[in-house]
Design an enzyme around this catalytic site. Structure first.
Site, PDB file in Angstrom:
ATOM      1  N   ARG A 156       5.679   1.356  10.837  1.00 47.42           N
ATOM      2  CA  ARG A 156       4.903   0.261  10.266  1.00 47.42           C
ATOM      3  C   ARG A 156       5.830  -0.944  10.097  1.00 47.42           C
ATOM      4  O   ARG A 156       7.041  -0.787   9.930  1.00 47.42           O
ATOM      5  CB  ARG A 156       4.323   0.652   8.905  1.00 47.42           C
ATOM      6  N   LYS A 180       4.313   5.110   3.210  1.00 51.43           N
ATOM      7  CA  LYS A 180       3.431   4.878   2.070  1.00 51.43           C
ATOM      8  C   LYS A 180       3.702   5.899   0.971  1.00 51.43           C
ATOM      9  O   LYS A 180       3.941   7.068   1.238  1.00 51.43           O
ATOM     10  CB  LYS A 180       1.968   4.970   2.520  1.00 51.43           C
ATOM     11  N   HIS A 264       1.194  -4.100  14.168  1.00 51.08           N
ATOM     12  CA  HIS A 264       0.511  -2.806  14.166  1.00 51.08           C
ATOM     13  C   HIS A 264       0.078  -2.422  15.574  1.00 51.08           C
ATOM     14  O   HIS A 264      -0.124  -1.241  15.859  1.00 51.08           O
ATOM     15  CB  HIS A 264      -0.690  -2.856  13.231  1.00 51.08           C
ATOM     16  N   ARG A 267       2.489  -0.090  17.016  1.00 51.17           N
ATOM     17  CA  ARG A 267       2.338   1.255  16.432  1.00 51.17           C
ATOM     18  C   ARG A 267       1.196   1.993  17.137  1.00 51.17           C
ATOM     19  O   ARG A 267       1.317   3.173  17.469  1.00 51.17           O
ATOM     20  CB  ARG A 267       2.074   1.123  14.934  1.00 51.17           C
ATOM     21  N   HIS A 290       1.398  10.138   9.037  1.00 48.80           N
ATOM     22  CA  HIS A 290       0.047  10.312   8.501  1.00 48.80           C
ATOM     23  C   HIS A 290      -0.008  11.574   7.653  1.00 48.80           C
ATOM     24  O   HIS A 290       0.500  12.622   8.049  1.00 48.80           O
ATOM     25  CB  HIS A 290      -0.979  10.431   9.640  1.00 48.80           C
ATOM     26  N   TYR A 299      -6.664   8.288  17.684  1.00 52.62           N
ATOM     27  CA  TYR A 299      -5.981   7.882  18.909  1.00 52.62           C
ATOM     28  C   TYR A 299      -6.407   8.738  20.093  1.00 52.62           C
ATOM     29  O   TYR A 299      -6.329   8.308  21.232  1.00 52.62           O
ATOM     30  CB  TYR A 299      -4.466   7.974  18.722  1.00 52.62           C
TER      31      TYR A 299
END
Length: 320
Positions: A156, A180, A264, A267, A290, A299
């Site tokens: 990110r 995150k 992004h 990514r 994730h 994806y």
């Protein structure tokens, strides 16, 4: 049949305006959405609020999406917002004793279609990376390293700009990323990213760092403390996300890429190209950081679309 629905809607709007103190724009949206609901209820002779059923609200939701001769169909997002307004209204009506039950409680708003991530083709990525200036200044070496790092790791933009020198182990080809919620993961570095980072750290970053220290000394009369950040701006401090976006935008313009490109995007491209190359979705999940594989599986939809295109173009019996 007495119309008890319209005054109940008016009471709900008063409640939103006075007790909930919603903004004028938000209140206007509620009024518009509930007006649609009142119109549909009038056309279907369901103006007695006590007679409203779950089926009636489901039919209303379907009508929003289908439209008719006088009303164009709404997008899923607009229809979902309208159904949410109706759910709020009926919850209010039940809590106020206007109805004995809440007929909308089990009605789910329409689900907006999942937007496929925008990914560049491999040739577009190569053109983008080649378009970064190949000069030897600290800024030019930084830009090369930044874009190679973003595409080579799938990081990110916040993870890239938050990266410290101590997080890098170029010799072993690995980097520690802080994602995150402070969750950390170790991601491998490809050869191109390793070389770009090594060149930048050796020949580019020291000049940016020294420039920042000198500026601090001139401004304060004291030596500045060197930043631990990998990617520095011309003042010797941590590169911001906005500045990183500018680096990418300028490279995309030089490469002649007309698509909307953001940090992004790299990514998304990283993940899509891995899956296209045969990587397991759970490996890609770990690389992206994730928490759920469900997030990564979007994806695979891109990959399936690509398979359909190849199949349609290649198989003799694909098209009638």
């Amino acid at each position: 049949m007495a119309d008890s629905l319209t005054p109940a809607i008016a009471s709900y709007l008063d409640h939103l305006a006075i007790e909930r103190a919603l903004s004028k724009n938000t209140l206007s949206s509620y009024r518009r959405d509930l007006s649609r609901y009142a119109e549909f209820s009038a056309r279907t002779s369901t103006l007695d609020i006590a007679s409203v059923s779950t089926t009636h609200i489901i039919d209303f939701s379907a009508w929003l999406r289908e439209g008719d001769d006088e009303h164009p169909p709404l997008a899923a997002s607009s229809a979902a917002r309208t159904v949410v307004a109706v759910r709020g209204f009926h919850k209010f009506a039940a809590s106020e004793g206007l109805t004995s039950a809440d007929p909308a409680a089990e009605v789910k708003p329409p689900t907006p279609p999942r937007r496929l991530p925008k990914a560049l083709s491999i040739s577009q990525v190569e053109a983008l990376l080649a378009a970064v200036s190949d000069g030897r200044s600290g800024r030019e070496l930084r830009d090369q390293a930044l874009l190679e790092f973003l595409y080579g790791t799938g990081a990110r933009i916040s993870e890239a700009t938050g990266l410290d020198v101590d997080d890098l182990d170029i010799d072993s080809g690995a980097v520690r990323l802080s994602g995150k919620g402070g969750k950390q993961r170790v991601v491998p570095l490809g050869r191109y990213a390793q070389e770009a980072l090594a060149n930048y750290l050796t020949a580019g970053r020291p000049g940016l760092s020294a420039g920042g220290t000198s500026a601090t000394f001139e401004r304060t009369g004291r030596g500045g403390k060197a930043s631990p950040a990998v990617f520095l701006n011309v003042r010797g401090t941590r590169l911001s996300r906005q500045s990183a976006w500018v680096v990418l935008r300028e490279a995309a313009e030089r490469a002649g890429i007309s698509a909307d490109v953001s940090p992004h995007t790299l990514r998304h491209s990283f993940a899509t190209h891995l899956l296209d190359g045969g990587a397991d979705v759970r490996v890609v999940q770990e690389l992206l950081g994730h928490s759920s594989v469900t997030t990564t599986q979007i994806y695979t939809l891109v990959t399936v679309d690509k398979l359909r295109e190849v199949y349609a173009a290649s198989h003799p019996r694909a098209l009638g």
